[in-house]
Scaffold this motif. Sequence first.
Motif, PDB file in Angstrom:
ATOM      1  N   PHE A  12      -1.185  -7.005  -8.304  1.00  0.00           N
ATOM      2  CA  PHE A  12       0.226  -6.683  -8.509  1.00  0.00           C
ATOM      3  C   PHE A  12       0.814  -5.800  -7.651  1.00  0.00           C
ATOM      4  CE2 PHE A  12      -1.135  -8.188 -12.981  1.00  0.00           C
ATOM      5  CZ  PHE A  12      -0.473  -9.451 -12.801  1.00  0.00           C
ATOM      6  N   CYS A  13       1.832  -6.149  -7.334  1.00  0.00           N
ATOM      7  CA  CYS A  13       2.977  -5.191  -6.264  1.00  0.00           C
ATOM      8  C   CYS A  13       3.796  -4.328  -7.416  1.00  0.00           C
ATOM      9  CB  CYS A  13       3.773  -5.868  -5.609  1.00  0.00           C
ATOM     10  SG  CYS A  13       5.127  -4.944  -4.648  1.00  0.00           S
ATOM     11  N   PRO A  14       3.898  -2.983  -7.369  1.00  0.00           N
ATOM     12  CA  PRO A  14       4.651  -2.235  -8.271  1.00  0.00           C
ATOM     13  C   PRO A  14       6.228  -2.356  -7.956  1.00  0.00           C
ATOM     14  CG  PRO A  14       3.654  -0.966  -6.497  1.00  0.00           C
ATOM     15  CD  PRO A  14       3.214  -2.262  -6.321  1.00  0.00           C
ATOM     16  N   LEU A  15       6.481  -3.084  -6.982  1.00  0.00           N
ATOM     17  CA  LEU A  15       7.946  -3.268  -6.514  1.00  0.00           C
ATOM     18  C   LEU A  15       8.437  -4.567  -6.843  1.00  0.00           C
ATOM     19  CD1 LEU A  15       8.149  -1.460  -3.114  1.00  0.00           C
ATOM     20  CD2 LEU A  15       9.024  -0.576  -5.450  1.00  0.00           C
ATOM     21  N   LEU A  16       7.519  -5.606  -6.672  1.00  0.00           N
ATOM     22  CA  LEU A  16       8.271  -6.858  -6.653  1.00  0.00           C
ATOM     23  C   LEU A  16       8.017  -7.608  -8.176  1.00  0.00           C
ATOM     24  CD1 LEU A  16       6.414  -8.366  -3.575  1.00  0.00           C
ATOM     25  CD2 LEU A  16       8.757  -7.634  -3.757  1.00  0.00           C
ATOM     26  N   LYS A  17       9.299  -8.288  -8.424  1.00  0.00           N
ATOM     27  CA  LYS A  17       9.182  -8.700  -9.856  1.00  0.00           C
ATOM     28  C   LYS A  17       9.989 -10.078  -9.817  1.00  0.00           C
ATOM     29  CE  LYS A  17       8.501  -4.972 -12.974  1.00  0.00           C
ATOM     30  NZ  LYS A  17       9.204  -4.174 -13.828  1.00  0.00           N
ATOM     31  N   MET A  25       2.736 -10.586  -7.061  1.00  0.00           N
ATOM     32  CA  MET A  25       1.301 -10.400  -6.535  1.00  0.00           C
ATOM     33  C   MET A  25       1.966  -9.791  -5.084  1.00  0.00           C
ATOM     34  SD  MET A  25      -1.240 -10.952  -8.189  1.00  0.00           S
ATOM     35  CE  MET A  25      -1.299 -11.869  -9.647  1.00  0.00           C
ATOM     36  N   CYS A  26       0.956  -8.878  -4.368  1.00  0.00           N
ATOM     37  CA  CYS A  26       1.274  -8.273  -3.264  1.00  0.00           C
ATOM     38  C   CYS A  26       1.098  -9.282  -2.129  1.00  0.00           C
ATOM     39  CB  CYS A  26      -0.208  -7.300  -2.689  1.00  0.00           C
ATOM     40  SG  CYS A  26       0.082  -6.526  -1.413  1.00  0.00           S
ATOM     41  N   GLN A  27       2.214  -8.965  -1.308  1.00  0.00           N
ATOM     42  CA  GLN A  27       2.605  -9.911   0.061  1.00  0.00           C
ATOM     43  C   GLN A  27       1.654  -9.686   1.288  1.00  0.00           C
ATOM     44  OE1 GLN A  27       5.083 -12.489  -0.949  1.00  0.00           O
ATOM     45  NE2 GLN A  27       4.284 -11.758  -2.784  1.00  0.00           N
ATOM     46  N   GLY A  28       0.799  -8.785   1.213  1.00  0.00           N
ATOM     47  CA  GLY A  28      -0.229  -8.365   2.150  1.00  0.00           C
ATOM     48  C   GLY A  28       0.799  -8.348   3.483  1.00  0.00           C
ATOM     49  N   SER A  29       0.202  -8.499   4.761  1.00  0.00           N
ATOM     50  CA  SER A  29       1.017  -8.316   5.954  1.00  0.00           C
ATOM     51  C   SER A  29       2.273  -8.905   6.092  1.00  0.00           C
ATOM     52  CB  SER A  29      -0.083  -8.812   7.102  1.00  0.00           C
ATOM     53  OG  SER A  29      -0.230 -10.085   6.994  1.00  0.00           O
ATOM     54  N   MET A  30       2.679  -9.576   5.142  1.00  0.00           N
ATOM     55  CA  MET A  30       4.000 -10.077   5.121  1.00  0.00           C
ATOM     56  C   MET A  30       5.053  -9.108   4.663  1.00  0.00           C
ATOM     57  SD  MET A  30       4.140 -13.123   6.154  1.00  0.00           S
ATOM     58  CE  MET A  30       5.429 -14.143   5.567  1.00  0.00           C
ATOM     59  N   CYS A  31       4.614  -8.002   4.165  1.00  0.00           N
ATOM     60  CA  CYS A  31       5.361  -6.855   3.489  1.00  0.00           C
ATOM     61  C   CYS A  31       5.373  -5.674   4.702  1.00  0.00           C
ATOM     62  CB  CYS A  31       4.860  -6.516   2.294  1.00  0.00           C
ATOM     63  SG  CYS A  31       5.568  -5.000   1.656  1.00  0.00           S
ATOM     64  N   MET A  32       6.469  -5.263   4.797  1.00  0.00           N
ATOM     65  CA  MET A  32       6.589  -4.180   5.727  1.00  0.00           C
ATOM     66  C   MET A  32       5.660  -2.801   5.322  1.00  0.00           C
ATOM     67  SD  MET A  32       8.644  -4.860   8.268  1.00  0.00           S
ATOM     68  CE  MET A  32       9.223  -3.606   9.085  1.00  0.00           C
ATOM     69  N   MET A  33       5.487  -2.773   3.913  1.00  0.00           N
ATOM     70  CA  MET A  33       4.656  -1.444   3.514  1.00  0.00           C
ATOM     71  C   MET A  33       3.039  -1.752   3.741  1.00  0.00           C
ATOM     72  SD  MET A  33       6.598   0.416   2.495  1.00  0.00           S
ATOM     73  CE  MET A  33       8.104   1.109   1.938  1.00  0.00           C
ATOM     74  N   TRP A  34       2.584  -2.942   4.091  1.00  0.00           N
ATOM     75  CA  TRP A  34       1.140  -3.276   4.314  1.00  0.00           C
ATOM     76  C   TRP A  34       0.767  -2.481   5.621  1.00  0.00           C
ATOM     77  CZ3 TRP A  34      -2.804  -5.119   1.784  1.00  0.00           C
ATOM     78  CH2 TRP A  34      -3.955  -5.418   2.525  1.00  0.00           C
ATOM     79  N   ARG A  35      -0.320  -1.641   5.525  1.00  0.00           N
ATOM     80  CA  ARG A  35      -0.885  -1.012   6.660  1.00  0.00           C
ATOM     81  C   ARG A  35      -2.356  -1.568   6.811  1.00  0.00           C
ATOM     82  NH1 ARG A  35       3.553  -0.009   6.994  1.00  0.00           N
ATOM     83  NH2 ARG A  35       4.732   1.823   6.669  1.00  0.00           N
ATOM     84  N   TYR A  49      -4.100  -1.713   3.359  1.00  0.00           N
ATOM     85  CA  TYR A  49      -3.904  -1.129   2.017  1.00  0.00           C
ATOM     86  C   TYR A  49      -2.057  -0.940   1.931  1.00  0.00           C
ATOM     87  CZ  TYR A  49      -3.330   2.857   4.719  1.00  0.00           C
ATOM     88  OH  TYR A  49      -3.063   3.538   6.166  1.00  0.00           O
ATOM     89  N   CYS A  50      -1.723  -0.883   0.815  1.00  0.00           N
ATOM     90  CA  CYS A  50      -0.191  -0.669   0.566  1.00  0.00           C
ATOM     91  C   CYS A  50       0.024   0.676   1.105  1.00  0.00           C
ATOM     92  CB  CYS A  50       0.043  -1.011  -1.043  1.00  0.00           C
ATOM     93  SG  CYS A  50       2.083  -0.509  -1.176  1.00  0.00           S
ATOM     94  N   GLY A  51       0.864   0.626   1.742  1.00  0.00           N
ATOM     95  CA  GLY A  51       1.323   2.340   2.304  1.00  0.00           C
ATOM     96  C   GLY A  51       2.329   2.767   1.703  1.00  0.00           C
ATOM     97  N   LEU A  52       2.669   2.327   0.551  1.00  0.00           N
ATOM     98  CA  LEU A  52       3.700   3.063  -0.595  1.00  0.00           C
ATOM     99  C   LEU A  52       2.983   4.242  -1.156  1.00  0.00           C
ATOM    100  CD1 LEU A  52       5.193   0.338  -2.704  1.00  0.00           C
ATOM    101  CD2 LEU A  52       6.291   1.717  -1.231  1.00  0.00           C
ATOM    102  N   ALA A  53       1.598   3.988  -1.322  1.00  0.00           N
ATOM    103  CA  ALA A  53       1.037   5.265  -2.211  1.00  0.00           C
ATOM    104  C   ALA A  53       0.652   6.251  -1.065  1.00  0.00           C
ATOM    105  CB  ALA A  53      -0.014   4.948  -3.101  1.00  0.00           C
TER     106      ALA A  53
HETATM  107  S1  SF4 Z   1       2.065  -4.043   0.503  1.00  0.00           S
HETATM  108 FE1  SF4 Z   1       4.081  -4.570  -0.005  1.00  0.00          FE
HETATM  109  S2  SF4 Z   1       3.727  -6.403  -1.273  1.00  0.00           S
HETATM  110 FE2  SF4 Z   1       1.873  -5.385  -1.148  1.00  0.00          FE
HETATM  111  S3  SF4 Z   1       1.724  -4.023  -3.151  1.00  0.00           S
HETATM  112 FE3  SF4 Z   1       2.630  -2.836  -1.135  1.00  0.00          FE
HETATM  113  S4  SF4 Z   1       4.933  -3.111  -1.479  1.00  0.00           S
HETATM  114 FE4  SF4 Z   1       3.885  -4.493  -2.720  1.00  0.00          FE
END
Ligand code: SF4
Length: 61
Positions: A12-17, A25-35, A49-53
């Motif tokens: 699960f993504c903590p941002l997407l609802k 679910m996480c969007q992987g490399s389709m998301c700007m936060m993916w690293r 990994y998700c760059g948010l954390a």
């Molecule tokens: S990489 Fe993007 S889509 Fe995946 S969990 Fe992080 S913020 Fe959500």
Amino acid sequence: MKTSESDAKFKFCPLLKTSDDKMKMCQGSMCMMWRWVPDEKGGDTEEGYCGLAGTPCASLS
Ligand code: SF4
């Protein structure tokens, strides 16, 4: 948490609802936060990994 992109898409993504407030679910490399995790030569590995954390451990920074 390091993971393959294909496994991330089952977490699960903590941002997407959805419009009815269910988690998406996480969007992987389709998301700007993916690293991508870099390899020792500065290229990309098959994990990311998700760059948010922040980075999942200090050696990845
Ligand atoms: S990489 Fe993007 S889509 Fe995946 S969990 Fe992080 S913020 Fe959500």
